[in-house]
Design a protein around this motif. Structure first.
Motif, PDB file in Angstrom:
ATOM      1  N   SER A 155       0.831  -1.193   0.000  1.00 13.52           N
ATOM      2  CA  SER A 155       0.000   0.000   0.000  1.00 13.52           C
ATOM      3  C   SER A 155       0.870   1.248   0.000  1.00 13.52           C
ATOM      4  N   VAL A 156       0.273   2.329  -0.427  1.00 15.35           N
ATOM      5  CA  VAL A 156       0.975   3.603  -0.507  1.00 15.35           C
ATOM      6  C   VAL A 156       0.277   4.572   0.433  1.00 15.35           C
ATOM      7  N   PHE A 157       1.068   5.273   1.218  1.00 10.29           N
ATOM      8  CA  PHE A 157       0.476   6.218   2.162  1.00 10.29           C
ATOM      9  C   PHE A 157       1.344   7.455   2.269  1.00 10.29           C
ATOM     10  N   CYS A 158       0.750   8.489   2.834  1.00 10.59           N
ATOM     11  CA  CYS A 158       1.454   9.745   3.051  1.00 10.59           C
ATOM     12  C   CYS A 158       1.546   9.919   4.561  1.00 10.59           C
ATOM     13  N   PRO A 159       2.753   9.757   5.148  1.00 14.95           N
ATOM     14  CA  PRO A 159       2.888   9.693   6.616  1.00 14.95           C
ATOM     15  C   PRO A 159       2.213  10.843   7.358  1.00 14.95           C
ATOM     16  N   ASP A 160       2.354  12.071   6.870  1.00 14.38           N
ATOM     17  CA  ASP A 160       1.769  13.188   7.615  1.00 14.38           C
ATOM     18  C   ASP A 160       0.373  13.568   7.108  1.00 14.38           C
ATOM     19  N   GLY A 161      -0.123  12.803   6.138  1.00 10.98           N
ATOM     20  CA  GLY A 161      -1.477  13.080   5.650  1.00 10.98           C
ATOM     21  C   GLY A 161      -1.617  14.405   4.918  1.00 10.98           C
ATOM     22  N   SER A 162      -0.500  15.016   4.576  1.00 10.40           N
ATOM     23  CA  SER A 162      -0.578  16.345   3.963  1.00 10.40           C
ATOM     24  C   SER A 162      -1.119  16.300   2.531  1.00 10.40           C
ATOM     25  N   GLN A 163      -0.872  15.181   1.845  1.00 17.91           N
ATOM     26  CA  GLN A 163      -1.313  15.100   0.447  1.00 17.91           C
ATOM     27  C   GLN A 163      -2.592  14.277   0.293  1.00 17.91           C
ATOM     28  N   TRP A 164      -2.685  13.218   1.049  1.00 17.70           N
ATOM     29  CA  TRP A 164      -3.924  12.432   1.093  1.00 17.70           C
ATOM     30  C   TRP A 164      -3.896  11.638   2.389  1.00 17.70           C
ATOM     31  N   GLN A 165      -5.044  11.051   2.729  1.00 11.97           N
ATOM     32  CA  GLN A 165      -5.130  10.333   3.998  1.00 11.97           C
ATOM     33  C   GLN A 165      -5.404   8.855   3.757  1.00 11.97           C
ATOM     34  N   GLY A 166      -4.936   8.044   4.672  1.00  9.43           N
ATOM     35  CA  GLY A 166      -5.185   6.612   4.579  1.00  9.43           C
ATOM     36  C   GLY A 166      -4.244   5.926   3.599  1.00  9.43           C
ATOM     37  N   THR A 167      -4.466   4.627   3.446  1.00  8.54           N
ATOM     38  CA  THR A 167      -3.625   3.862   2.543  1.00  8.54           C
ATOM     39  C   THR A 167      -4.334   3.652   1.212  1.00  8.54           C
ATOM     40  N   LEU A 168      -3.527   3.610   0.174  1.00  3.59           N
ATOM     41  CA  LEU A 168      -4.036   3.370  -1.170  1.00  3.59           C
ATOM     42  C   LEU A 168      -3.320   2.163  -1.757  1.00  3.59           C
ATOM     43  N   THR A 169      -3.988   1.446  -2.623  1.00  2.00           N
ATOM     44  CA  THR A 169      -3.269   0.430  -3.385  1.00  2.00           C
ATOM     45  C   THR A 169      -2.417   1.181  -4.407  1.00  2.00           C
ATOM     46  N   PRO A 170      -1.363   0.534  -4.934  1.00  2.00           N
ATOM     47  CA  PRO A 170      -0.577   1.213  -5.970  1.00  2.00           C
ATOM     48  C   PRO A 170      -1.450   1.696  -7.124  1.00  2.00           C
ATOM     49  N   GLU A 171      -2.494   0.922  -7.434  1.00  2.00           N
ATOM     50  CA  GLU A 171      -3.382   1.309  -8.538  1.00  2.00           C
ATOM     51  C   GLU A 171      -4.172   2.573  -8.189  1.00  2.00           C
ATOM     52  N   GLN A 172      -4.665   2.634  -6.945  1.00  2.00           N
ATOM     53  CA  GLN A 172      -5.403   3.832  -6.530  1.00  2.00           C
ATOM     54  C   GLN A 172      -4.477   5.045  -6.499  1.00  2.00           C
ATOM     55  N   PHE A 173      -3.249   4.814  -6.058  1.00  2.00           N
ATOM     56  CA  PHE A 173      -2.264   5.897  -5.989  1.00  2.00           C
ATOM     57  C   PHE A 173      -1.963   6.434  -7.390  1.00  2.00           C
ATOM     58  N   LYS A 174      -1.781   5.522  -8.317  1.00  2.00           N
ATOM     59  CA  LYS A 174      -1.499   5.938  -9.690  1.00  2.00           C
ATOM     60  C   LYS A 174      -2.691   6.702 -10.275  1.00  2.00           C
ATOM     61  N   LYS A 175      -3.887   6.179  -9.991  1.00  2.00           N
ATOM     62  CA  LYS A 175      -5.087   6.852 -10.481  1.00  2.00           C
ATOM     63  C   LYS A 175      -5.178   8.253  -9.887  1.00  2.00           C
TER      64      LYS A 175
END
Ligand SMILES: [Zn+2]
Length: 213
Positions: A155-175
């Motif tokens: 999963s892909v996440f942004c530690p400080d939540g500044s760009q997005w929150q929660g975890t994303l699959t690589p596919e969701q992140f790319k989208k």
């Protein structure tokens, strides 16, 4: 695996599985590339612009910032190729005229017209790509640089939540990246990211006109 948490991601835990085998997306991409190329230089600078298009389905592809734009030289080569095949159609038509074979003439003319029009369409699409892709890449890159990848739960996440929150699959992140950048329509038909849905809560921080995907 042992050193992963020591590679600049010390102290960062995956909010999805709580694991610590996380790297920045940038590092994940660099390591993938080093692994692909036998004898690849260790510590090679991570640069998503280099190395051409990654293999479909590879981690680098799943986390790709942009579709990349066909450069002018390649476009010119595509134009030449198109014209060569168009020329074959013309030659066939010419043969038909010389040998009085109307089917050759008609077929040759149709072939030449189709190839000529097709070539122009492709070249125009590539020219548009050279405008649209670089314009959006900076926005996609902002998300890409903020991203951490957990190899434990993919999963892909942004530690400080500044760009997005929660975890994303690589596919969701790319989208998410490609949507923010404005070129989500360039996702290949066989790219799983095309079907991915970015959770609305992940978009709460990115704002912009594309937030409701
Ligand atoms: Zn995880």
């Amino acid at each position: 695996m042992v050193n992963e948490s020591a590679q600049g991601a010390a102290g960062v835990m995956c909010p999805g599985c709580g694991g610590s085998s996380v790297r920045t997306v940038e590092q994940a991409r660099a390591e993938q590339k080093a692994g692909e190329k036998a004898g690849g230089k260790a510590g090679e600078k991570a640069d998503w612009r280099s190395g051409g298009k990654p293999e479909r389905g590879s981690l680098a592809d799943r986390l790709a910032v942009s579709p990349g734009a066909t450069d002018s030289f390649d476009s010119f080569m595509h134009f030449l190729e198109g014209m060569v095949f168009t020329g074959l159609g013309v030659g066939l038509a010419y043969t038909g005229v010389q040998q009085d074979k109307p089917l050759y003439t008609i077929g040759g003319v149709l072939l030449a017209v189709l190839l000529f029009v097709g070539t122009i369409v492709v070249i125009r699409g590539e020219a548009r790509e050279r405008v649209v892709v670089p314009r959006g890449e900076l926005r996609a890159e902002r998300l890409w640089r903020a991203g951490y990848y957990c190899s434990g739960c993919e999963s892909v996440f942004c530690p400080d939540g500044s760009q997005w929150q929660g975890t994303l699959t690589p596919e969701q992140f790319k989208k998410l990246m490609w949507t923010e950048a404005g070129y989500a329509d360039r996702l290949a038909h066989d790219d799983k990211a095309k079907e991915a849905t970015v959770p609305a809560e992940a978009l709460s921080r990115t704002g912009g006109p594309h937030r409701h995907v």
